[in-house]
Design a protein around this motif. Structure first.
Motif, PDB file in Angstrom:
ATOM      1  N   UNK A   1       0.831  -1.205   0.000  1.00 37.89           N
ATOM      2  CA  UNK A   1       0.000   0.000   0.000  1.00 37.89           C
ATOM      3  C   UNK A   1       0.862   1.250   0.000  1.00 37.89           C
ATOM      4  N   UNK A   2       1.923   1.260   0.793  1.00 37.90           N
ATOM      5  CA  UNK A   2       2.806   2.431   0.866  1.00 37.90           C
ATOM      6  C   UNK A   2       3.519   2.673  -0.458  1.00 37.90           C
ATOM      7  N   UNK A   3       3.888   1.590  -1.141  1.00 40.23           N
ATOM      8  CA  UNK A   3       4.642   1.724  -2.392  1.00 40.23           C
ATOM      9  C   UNK A   3       3.753   2.085  -3.571  1.00 40.23           C
ATOM     10  N   UNK A   4       2.501   1.609  -3.569  1.00 42.20           N
ATOM     11  CA  UNK A   4       1.679   1.742  -4.779  1.00 42.20           C
ATOM     12  C   UNK A   4       0.593   2.797  -4.681  1.00 42.20           C
ATOM     13  N   UNK A   5       0.257   3.261  -3.487  1.00 40.90           N
ATOM     14  CA  UNK A   5      -0.864   4.184  -3.338  1.00 40.90           C
ATOM     15  C   UNK A   5      -0.389   5.478  -2.706  1.00 40.90           C
ATOM     16  N   UNK A   6      -0.668   6.601  -3.374  1.00 38.34           N
ATOM     17  CA  UNK A   6      -0.174   7.886  -2.886  1.00 38.34           C
ATOM     18  C   UNK A   6      -0.899   8.332  -1.616  1.00 38.34           C
ATOM     19  N   UNK A   7      -2.141   7.906  -1.429  1.00 37.89           N
ATOM     20  CA  UNK A   7      -2.854   8.276  -0.213  1.00 37.89           C
ATOM     21  C   UNK A   7      -2.203   7.609   0.993  1.00 37.89           C
ATOM     22  N   UNK A   8      -1.843   6.335   0.856  1.00 35.85           N
ATOM     23  CA  UNK A   8      -1.183   5.631   1.958  1.00 35.85           C
ATOM     24  C   UNK A   8       0.144   6.294   2.307  1.00 35.85           C
ATOM     25  N   UNK A   9       0.921   6.668   1.295  1.00 37.36           N
ATOM     26  CA  UNK A   9       2.183   7.360   1.565  1.00 37.36           C
ATOM     27  C   UNK A   9       1.938   8.693   2.266  1.00 37.36           C
TER      28      UNK A   9
ATOM     29  N   UNK B   1       3.641   9.803   5.670  1.00 36.84           N
ATOM     30  CA  UNK B   1       4.742  10.764   5.570  1.00 36.84           C
ATOM     31  C   UNK B   1       4.370  12.180   5.976  1.00 36.84           C
ATOM     32  N   UNK B   2       3.208  12.652   5.560  1.00 36.85           N
ATOM     33  CA  UNK B   2       2.913  14.087   5.699  1.00 36.85           C
ATOM     34  C   UNK B   2       2.916  14.589   7.141  1.00 36.85           C
ATOM     35  N   UNK B   3       2.254  13.919   8.106  1.00 36.91           N
ATOM     36  CA  UNK B   3       2.311  14.452   9.477  1.00 36.91           C
ATOM     37  C   UNK B   3       3.730  14.548  10.023  1.00 36.91           C
ATOM     38  N   UNK B   4       4.560  13.572   9.730  1.00 36.75           N
ATOM     39  CA  UNK B   4       5.938  13.607  10.213  1.00 36.75           C
ATOM     40  C   UNK B   4       6.759  14.661   9.482  1.00 36.75           C
ATOM     41  N   UNK B   5       6.561  14.784   8.176  1.00 34.07           N
ATOM     42  CA  UNK B   5       7.283  15.814   7.427  1.00 34.07           C
ATOM     43  C   UNK B   5       6.888  17.215   7.882  1.00 34.07           C
TER      44      UNK B   5
ATOM     45  N   UNK C   1     -12.045   8.754   5.312  1.00 38.59           N
ATOM     46  CA  UNK C   1     -10.625   8.388   5.300  1.00 38.59           C
ATOM     47  C   UNK C   1      -9.782   9.442   6.005  1.00 38.59           C
ATOM     48  N   UNK C   2     -10.108  10.725   5.810  1.00 39.46           N
ATOM     49  CA  UNK C   2      -9.371  11.785   6.493  1.00 39.46           C
ATOM     50  C   UNK C   2      -9.547  11.697   7.998  1.00 39.46           C
ATOM     51  N   UNK C   3     -10.752  11.334   8.446  1.00 38.48           N
ATOM     52  CA  UNK C   3     -10.955  11.155   9.877  1.00 38.48           C
ATOM     53  C   UNK C   3     -10.145  10.001  10.434  1.00 38.48           C
ATOM     54  N   UNK C   4     -10.056   8.907   9.697  1.00 38.09           N
ATOM     55  CA  UNK C   4      -9.254   7.771  10.149  1.00 38.09           C
ATOM     56  C   UNK C   4      -7.774   8.128  10.210  1.00 38.09           C
ATOM     57  N   UNK C   5      -7.318   8.992   9.295  1.00 41.93           N
ATOM     58  CA  UNK C   5      -5.913   9.404   9.265  1.00 41.93           C
ATOM     59  C   UNK C   5      -5.619  10.551  10.219  1.00 41.93           C
ATOM     60  N   UNK C   6      -6.653  11.091  10.898  1.00 41.84           N
ATOM     61  CA  UNK C   6      -6.503  12.218  11.824  1.00 41.84           C
ATOM     62  C   UNK C   6      -5.900  13.427  11.112  1.00 41.84           C
ATOM     63  N   UNK C   7      -6.390  13.680   9.905  1.00 42.76           N
ATOM     64  CA  UNK C   7      -5.939  14.803   9.096  1.00 42.76           C
ATOM     65  C   UNK C   7      -7.148  15.491   8.480  1.00 42.76           C
ATOM     66  N   UNK C   8      -7.077  16.812   8.284  1.00 42.06           N
ATOM     67  CA  UNK C   8      -8.167  17.485   7.557  1.00 42.06           C
ATOM     68  C   UNK C   8      -8.216  17.015   6.099  1.00 42.06           C
ATOM     69  N   UNK C   9      -9.409  17.107   5.518  1.00 42.76           N
ATOM     70  CA  UNK C   9      -9.571  16.712   4.114  1.00 42.76           C
ATOM     71  C   UNK C   9      -8.667  17.552   3.222  1.00 42.76           C
ATOM     72  N   UNK C  10      -8.533  18.833   3.552  1.00 40.27           N
ATOM     73  CA  UNK C  10      -7.707  19.715   2.722  1.00 40.27           C
ATOM     74  C   UNK C  10      -6.242  19.302   2.739  1.00 40.27           C
ATOM     75  N   UNK C  11      -5.760  18.762   3.859  1.00 36.77           N
ATOM     76  CA  UNK C  11      -4.355  18.361   3.957  1.00 36.77           C
ATOM     77  C   UNK C  11      -4.120  16.982   3.357  1.00 36.77           C
TER      78      UNK C  11
ATOM     79  N   UNK D   1      -6.454  23.530  13.444  1.00 38.49           N
ATOM     80  CA  UNK D   1      -6.666  22.268  14.158  1.00 38.49           C
ATOM     81  C   UNK D   1      -5.568  21.266  13.834  1.00 38.49           C
ATOM     82  N   UNK D   2      -5.197  21.195  12.562  1.00 45.02           N
ATOM     83  CA  UNK D   2      -4.138  20.266  12.144  1.00 45.02           C
ATOM     84  C   UNK D   2      -2.804  20.642  12.784  1.00 45.02           C
ATOM     85  N   UNK D   3      -2.483  21.926  12.802  1.00 44.20           N
ATOM     86  CA  UNK D   3      -1.238  22.364  13.431  1.00 44.20           C
ATOM     87  C   UNK D   3      -1.250  22.086  14.929  1.00 44.20           C
ATOM     88  N   UNK D   4      -2.436  22.159  15.556  1.00 42.76           N
ATOM     89  CA  UNK D   4      -2.528  21.786  16.962  1.00 42.76           C
ATOM     90  C   UNK D   4      -2.207  20.320  17.177  1.00 42.76           C
TER      91      UNK D   4
END
Length: 455
Positions: free
Chosen positions: A38-46, A50-54, A284-294, A313-316
């Motif tokens: 999933x991480x290698x083939x799907x950009x949403x999984x990556x 990656x994005x919260x840590x980056x 899916x955004x709720x499961x990832x704990x990220x806003x839809x926009x991010x 909220x995301x920055x918090x």
């Protein structure tokens, strides 16, 4: 079956005939290979991994004190920022990762911080949870820092034992204690918690894409077609309608017998599919704990909607990650890193996270004005000194203030303090003059300087 909730025997609500009473949660296990696929083939999984840590580590951190530049140089030499980013990403992907500190000491023995000298930290090695095997869990001594954690680690397919003090351990999402022991002390994969919703949204997108290809279906009604296909004329009938399809595709022309053939085009309606897709995106955004926009990279929807609320909220959430486990991990690393950079560990050294968002020119000017006004008030009231303000401005890289200039200002302030102490002392003694004492001391210093030059 009995329950303490609402029940209705006539409507079968709350009874064993109610379908809802048979809904139960079960454990969902996702193996390592599916997570990697999933991480290698799907950009949403990556992006989920990656994005919260980056975002949390992109602007990095700043140390205070005179030796902050030396520590920053040591971080660049070892690539600390990238190494820790990789560790966080693999922890969120697999549920755990580790950062091995190579100092030249025996890895099988506890790390001795007192023996670490300048330049002793040689390398930082990033390992995920499948690279090392925990052994000898500490289940008897709750006073040790590794309570309920391994005492040693073993490299997979290797023989090197590694004491836990040489490792910065990074776990994934929080798990209950019994589940954590089942996972050998590691946490849960953050991607695994989103896999069910991720499969749904990818399958929905693929289904919509398939429907687009079947948007129009051509139908030709022919009298006696069943008998013709069963006879020896089957091949000629098939060829006749194959040619019809080719002509319609090449020259947009279809020829039919007006008496025996009837042409009809059936179109598929796509109304409502976009709303279904949007709901999957929100879920899916709720499961990832990220806003839809991010997560999806789309602009905020709605009139007069700027997305600032979602971003705040995301920055918090990111700030909570920084001040939580990330700070604990880096403080444990700094016990070795700072000693390797400076040769010792100053008691007053600490770091602060840099702001997550880049400010505009107007916002930066307003912030600088507010800070300058605050510094002016603090200088007037004696809360800080000019050297303190100079050091803060140097750390912000606004002006090219050198360490020599700050040192000269600190020496001037120290001389002023000594002069004030002389005045307070002289006021209590009759016939004592501060100016005469300072002049005589300066004269004595001048005579010593002349003698030194002559010799």
């Amino acid at each position: 079956m009995s329950t303490d909730s609402l029940s209705n025997m006539v409507a079968n609500i709350g009874t064993n005939r109610d379908k809802r009473t048979h809904n139960v949660f079960g454990f969902e296990f996702v193996n390592q290979m599916e997570l990697e696929a999933a991480y290698q083939s799907n950009w949403i999984a990556r992006r989920i991994v990656d994005k919260p840590n980056e975002d949390a580590l992109r602007e990095w951190r700043t140390f205070n004190g005179k030796q902050a530049k030396d520590i920053a140089n040591e971080e660049r030499r070892l690539g600390v920022q990238q190494a820790y980013l990789d560790t966080c990403c693999w922890a969120d992907l697999y549920g755990g990762a580790a950062l091995l500190m190579v100092t030249g000491q025996d890895l099988s023995e506890p790390l001795d911080l007192k023996k670490i000298k300048k330049g002793d930290l040689k390398n930082l090695v990033v390992l995920d949870r499948w690279d090392i095997q925990p052994t000898e869990f500490n289940l008897t001594d709750p006073l040790k820092p590794n309570w309920m954690l391994p005492e040693y680690y073993m490299m997979v397919n290797g023989e090197q034992r590694i004491h836990y003090s040489h490792i910065i351990r990074r776990t994934g999402a929080r798990l209950p204690r019994r589940m954590r022991m089942f996972e050998q002390g590691w946490g849960d994969s953050r991607l695994r918690r989103c896999m069910s919703d991720l499969r749904d949204v990818v399958a929905t997108k693929g289904g919509i894409a398939s429907l687009v290809l079947e948007a129009n279906v051509d139908t030709i009604k022919v009298k006696g077609l069943k008998a013709a296909l069963a006879s020896a004329q089957c091949d000629s009938v098939t060829e006749r309608y194959r040619m019809f399809g080719m002509m319609k595709s090449l020259v947009n022309l279809g020829l039919l017998d007006a008496d025996s053939e009837e042409y009809e085009r059936n179109s598929i309606s796509f109304s409502g599919l976009s709303q279904i897709m949007e709901q999957f995106m929100v879920w899916t955004a709720g499961a990832a704990e990220m806003p839809v926009t991010e997560l999806w990279g789309q602009s905020a929807a709605g009139l007069s909607s700027t997305g600032e609320g979602d971003l705040k909220t995301y920055h918090g959430t990111i700030k909570g990650k920084q001040d939580g486990q990330m700070r604990l991990d880096l403080e444990a690393l700094d016990k070795v890193l700072i000693r390797s950079a400076l040769g010792d560990y100053p008691d007053d050294i600490e770091f602060e996270w840099n702001p997550l968002a880049q400010t505009s020119g107007i916002e930066q000017a307003q912030e600088d004005l507010a800070m300058a006004q605050a510094d002016g008030i603090y200088l007037e009231t004696g809360v800080i000194r000019q050297s303190h303000a100079m050091r803060r401005i140097q750390a912000s890289s606004t002006y090219a203030i050198t360490d020599e200039q700050i040192a000269a200002q600190e020496k001037l302030e120290k001389d002023q303090d000594n002069a004030e102490q002389f005045e307070d002392f002289g006021a209590s003694l009759p016939g004592f003059s501060v100016s005469e004492t300072i002049s005589s001391q300066q004269g004595a210093d001048g005579e010593k300087e002349k003698e030194a030059k002559g010799s």
